[in-house]
Scaffold this motif. Structure first.
Motif, short mmCIF file in Angstrom:
data_model
loop_
_atom_site.label_atom_id
_atom_site.label_comp_id
_atom_site.label_asym_id
_atom_site.label_seq_id
_atom_site.Cartn_x
_atom_site.Cartn_y
_atom_site.Cartn_z
N THR A 46 0.74 -1.17 0.08
CA THR A 46 0.14 -0.34 0.88
C THR A 46 1.36 1.63 0.74
O THR A 46 0.66 2.54 -0.54
CB THR A 46 -1.06 0.19 1.17
N GLU A 78 -9.61 -2.47 0.82
CA GLU A 78 -9.70 -2.58 2.00
C GLU A 78 -9.75 -0.99 3.18
O GLU A 78 -9.57 -1.52 3.80
CB GLU A 78 -8.42 -2.98 1.90
N THR A 132 -8.10 1.77 3.16
CA THR A 132 -5.86 1.95 3.46
C THR A 132 -5.47 3.15 2.77
O THR A 132 -4.47 3.30 3.30
CB THR A 132 -5.39 0.61 3.59
N ASP A 184 -5.95 -2.11 -4.40
CA ASP A 184 -5.20 -2.52 -3.52
C ASP A 184 -6.57 -2.82 -2.43
O ASP A 184 -7.23 -1.95 -2.26
CB ASP A 184 -4.90 -0.74 -2.78
MG MG Z 1 -1.98 -2.60 2.50
#
Ligand code: MG
Ligand code: ATP
Length: 240
Positions: A39, A68, A70, A127
């Motif tokens: 990430t 996610e 993030t 991601d």
């Molecule tokens: Mg990540």
């Protein structure tokens, strides 16, 4: 004929391993254990993609699909400053969307393609590309359907990469090898099976080193030089 653009990762060593940076017109996958830097590389690329070509950027906008939750816009600020860019301008050129189901993720891609036809994008991030599939098809006997839908998603990503001369950066999870002796030295392997293996042109295997150090190795590419790149995760993004 579109010509390939290579976008810096922020680390010269990693760029060299990649032959200059992550490439447009194809899919680059990063997989590795938690906190290995997948990430953080995405965040760095959000900024470096906007650099001019002579600074190893892509001179284009970024689309970020986050499954996610993030993505951290506040992380973009010091990374932009590190590259001498205006943080607000950089943030304005990142189109962000959170996806909640695999279908939602797919529909977001359809919408993005329309946007990319109008504006110059150079990077698309997903991601993680597989997290929602593993949730939405978690039942026994659903693997075949999952793989079929995953293949559909990946073929859409390839199409976007080629049609709009965009670099596609996807992250993947690792799963424990169920056995068979293929992964004796490393008991983990990327999720997604052969479907993901075929779609990704470059597969980066990330792992933790000492402290903030991270190590990247190119996975399963007999035609590329072997070797590892060691880089650091810093406030200003990836660095040597
Ligand atoms: Mg990540
Ligand atoms: P996951 O599988 O959980 O998604 P990941 O591979 O995406 O993991 P990242 O979130 O990219 O992992 O990396 C997290 C690591 O990045 C942290 O453990 C920390 O070491 C480092 N990191 C995050 N922010 C900073 C920062 N501002 N300065 C320095 N290092 C940072």
């Amino acid at each position: 004929i579109k010509s390939v653009v290579r976008i810096t990762t922020g680390s010269q060593t990693l760029d060299e391993l990649l032959g200059g940076g992550i490439e447009t017109l194809c899919i680059t996958e990063a997989f590795g254990e938690f906190r290995s830097g997948k990430t953080q590389l995405a965040h760095t690329l959000c900024v470096s993609t906007q650099l001019p070509l002579h600074m190893h950027g892509g001179n284009g906008k970024v689309a970020y699909i986050d499954t996610e939750g993030t993505f951290r816009p506040e992380r973009i600020v010091p990374i932009a400053e590190r590259f001498g860019m205006d943080a607000n301008a950089v943030l304005d050129n990142i189109i962000y969307a959170r996806a909640y189901t695999y279908e939602h993720q797919y529909n977001l891609l359809l919408g993005l393609a329309a946007k990319m036809a109008e504006e110059p994008f150079r990077l698309l991030i997903v991601d993680s590309v597989i997290a929602l599939f593993r949730v939405d098809f978690s039942g026994r006997g659903e693997l075949a359907e999952r793989q079929q839908k995953l293949a559909q998603m990946l073929s859409r990503l390839t199409k976007i990469a080629e049609e709009f001369n965009v670099a596609v950066y996807i992250t993947n999870q690792v799963i424990a090898d169920p056995g068979g002796g293929m992964f004796i030295t490393d008991p983990k392997k990327p999720a997604g099976g052969h479907v993901l293996a075929h779609a990704a042109t470059i597969r980066l295997m990330l792992r933790k080193g000492k402290g903030e150090q991270r190590v990247c190795k190119i996975f399963d590419a007999p035609n590329l030089p072997e070797g590892e790149a060691v880089f650091q995760i810093t406030t200003g993004g990836l660095m040597d």
